[in-house]
Design an enzyme around this catalytic site. Structure first.
Site, mmCIF file in Angstrom:
data_model
loop_
_atom_site.group_PDB
_atom_site.id
_atom_site.type_symbol
_atom_site.label_atom_id
_atom_site.label_comp_id
_atom_site.label_asym_id
_atom_site.label_seq_id
_atom_site.Cartn_x
_atom_site.Cartn_y
_atom_site.Cartn_z
ATOM 1 N N LYS A 83 19.127 29.539 92.567
ATOM 2 C CA LYS A 83 19.357 28.251 93.213
ATOM 3 C C LYS A 83 18.637 27.186 92.397
ATOM 4 O O LYS A 83 17.415 27.226 92.244
ATOM 5 C CB LYS A 83 18.826 28.293 94.643
ATOM 6 C CG LYS A 83 19.228 27.120 95.512
ATOM 7 C CD LYS A 83 18.794 27.381 96.961
ATOM 8 C CE LYS A 83 19.260 26.290 97.898
ATOM 9 N NZ LYS A 83 18.865 26.581 99.307
ATOM 10 N N ASP A 118 21.295 27.146 111.742
ATOM 11 C CA ASP A 118 22.549 26.791 111.056
ATOM 12 C C ASP A 118 23.373 28.045 110.782
ATOM 13 O O ASP A 118 23.842 28.272 109.662
ATOM 14 C CB ASP A 118 22.263 26.041 109.758
ATOM 15 C CG ASP A 118 23.486 25.267 109.246
ATOM 16 O OD1 ASP A 118 24.406 25.007 110.060
ATOM 17 O OD2 ASP A 118 23.536 24.950 108.049
ATOM 18 N N GLU A 145 22.715 23.694 93.428
ATOM 19 C CA GLU A 145 23.820 24.619 93.235
ATOM 20 C C GLU A 145 23.270 26.000 92.910
ATOM 21 O O GLU A 145 22.116 26.140 92.504
ATOM 22 C CB GLU A 145 24.741 24.123 92.113
ATOM 23 C CG GLU A 145 24.029 23.942 90.786
ATOM 24 C CD GLU A 145 24.852 23.186 89.758
ATOM 25 O OE1 GLU A 145 25.769 22.450 90.172
ATOM 26 O OE2 GLU A 145 24.583 23.336 88.556
ATOM 27 N N GLU A 202 27.208 25.684 96.567
ATOM 28 C CA GLU A 202 26.434 24.458 96.561
ATOM 29 C C GLU A 202 25.764 24.262 97.904
ATOM 30 O O GLU A 202 26.257 24.715 98.937
ATOM 31 C CB GLU A 202 27.329 23.256 96.271
ATOM 32 C CG GLU A 202 27.951 23.287 94.886
ATOM 33 C CD GLU A 202 28.822 22.079 94.640
ATOM 34 O OE1 GLU A 202 28.361 20.958 94.937
ATOM 35 O OE2 GLU A 202 29.949 22.245 94.179
ATOM 36 N N GLY A 203 24.632 23.570 97.880
ATOM 37 C CA GLY A 203 23.930 23.237 99.102
ATOM 38 C C GLY A 203 23.547 21.777 99.107
ATOM 39 O O GLY A 203 23.998 21.004 98.252
#
Length: 460
Positions: free
Chosen positions: A38, A130, A22, A17-18
């Site tokens: 995605k 990130d 998902e 998940e982001g």
């Protein structure tokens, strides 16, 4: 699995998940080719379309062996599908044993691949912003792939560099300068790589953020006798200290890191020489190089499971099982989880095919799952009782998926999901990180597994 298009089947299970969606696995019915999909829900966030467009514009420019490949996109009015390379071994944190880490040989290999992929990005004028184990994927051949370009941006255009001022990233991995002033792009990414290396070698993070006591002690050179630093030898410390230089202008560049003795040392060859004892000079060199790099054998870590903690089974567990049998919509216990980063599952409705071990094994090979000897209802009962014993906040939906919300040792939010899945007459309990630190998630998983040891199938 559900039918996605005429030639492709989509696994119902979520790979990850982001912030905006998902990721699910899609398999070609004829060729068995696998890609990750995605799924973005445009109704969830106001700024989602702008953010996704920026991510796609950057990602589709990239073509490198250590970066997840972008294949294309398909847009619908309220949903978008982005097709990416599938990495079957999942996130890097799955390879890291909590409080232990991994072998120096493997950590060195992944560090080289990470830096190679990052150098490619930087040469294009792109900064990731990130870098962390959750955004580093491992494919079936064991190659590391940088993923998730949601925070990436251009820092160089036509030879002209700019300073960045957006404060973004994941706090334990963020360089200190990004919180106080406009910062250079490349040193910020390199700092994150240094934290990843510590995590790989020790199985823990050095600090929660750059305001905590642990980081202040590091700045004041009062850190060497405590973990994770005490697990590292002089050669490793020499490298990490130079990567984590507080002044970004004094931080090592990628080329300089690659030339450091620790990065050039041949761990694989020297390890075999030490094992057979045939070359005393190399044995001496090996010992001098590592200098008690760890007090724990990281190559084959032994995990000792204690006796399970007696579970206090509340009467509400019985109601949970009853509700699931009658397929009620949502069953909540303790305080409900509020997770802004979780999206609803895809609303596609197709004829489903039975789940088999063969089809399930197509999914990411996580180390956070195990078979049990109990049936579905009993497994769910014992699991939820253990969650109550740990005072975790949790809720479950009509399918029996349990969403667990807690905080880690650094007081950061940690959300993970558990699915109890029946596969050809056997029950599998599958844990998956939803939000938070992967290493802290694995620590929680390890403790939960210890408490479930009585029902874990030992032969698996």
């Amino acid at each position: 699995m559900i039918e996605f298009t005429d030639d492709w089947m989509m696994h119902k299970s979520i790979l990850g998940e982001g912030a905006y969606g998902e990721v699910k696995l899609i398999v070609n019915k004829h060729t068995n080719e696998k890609i990750a999909c995605k799924i973005i829900n445009y109704g969830k966030h106001d700024d989602v379309e702008v953010s996704i467009n920026k991510e796609v514009i950057i990602h589709r420019m990239l073509n490198h062996d250590n970066i997840i490949k972008y294949f294309g996109r398909r847009k619908e009015p309220l949903r978008e599908y982005i097709y990416l390379e599938y990495a079957s071994r999942g996130e890097l944190f799955q390879m890291i044993e909590p409080d232990v880490g991994m072998s120096s040989c493997l950590a060195q290999t992944y560090m080289k691949q990470l830096l190679t992929g990052l150098q490619y990005l930087h040469n294009l004028g792109i900064v990731h912003r990130d870098i962390k184990p959750e955004n580093l994927l491992i494919n079936d051949e064991g190659a590391l792939k940088i993923s998730d370009f949601g925070m990436a941006t251009l820092f160089r255009c036509k030879g002209k560099e700019r300073l960045l001022d957006r404060k973004c990233g994941t706090k334990p991995y963020c360089a200190p300068e990004i919180f106080v002033k406009p910062y250079k792009a490349q040193p910020a990414d390199i700092w994150s790589c240094g934290i990843v290396l510590i995590a790989m070698l020790t199985g823990e993070l050095p600090w929660a953020d750059t305001t905590c006591e642990e980081f202040i002690n590091y700045k004041n050179d009062s850190y060497i006798t405590v973990t994770p630093w005490s697990k590292l030898g002089n050669a490793t410390l020499s490298l990490i200290r130079k990567i984590l230089a507080i002044d970004p202008n004094k931080r090592l560049t990628i080329d300089q890191i690659m030339k450091h003795p620790w990065m050039k040392f041949n761990f694989e060859d020297q390890k075999s020489d030490v094992v057979d004892g045939s070359n005393p000079h190399l044995v001496k060199r090996w010992n001098s190089m590592l200098e008690a790099e760890t007090r724990i054998h990281r190559t084959n870590p032994n995990v000792t499971l204690s006796q399970p903690t007696p579970a206090v089974r509340p009467t509400s567990i019985d109601q949970l099982v009853t509700d699931l049998r009658t397929n009620r919509e949502v069953v909540c216990f303790s305080q409900p989880t509020h997770n802004d980063d979780m999206l609803l599952s895809s609303q596609l409705h197709f004829n489903e095919t039975p789940l088999t071990r063969e089809s399930f094994n197509n999914l990411v090979k996580r180390m956070t799952r195990f078979y049990v000897t109990t049936n579905y209802e009993k497994t769910l009962e014992v699991l939820c009782s253990v969650l109550d014993t740990f005072h975790y906040n949790w809720q479950t939906d009509s399918t029996g998926a349990v969403t667990i919300s807690t905080v880690d040792l650094m007081k950061n939010q940690l959300v993970f999901k558990t699915n109890v899945i029946e596969i050809q007459g056997k029950i599998l309990v599958d844990f998956r990180l939803s939000k938070g630190c992967g290493i802290e998630f694995k620590k929680k998983f390890k403790k939960l597994r210890e408490c479930l040891d009585d029902i874990v199938e030992k032969d698996e």
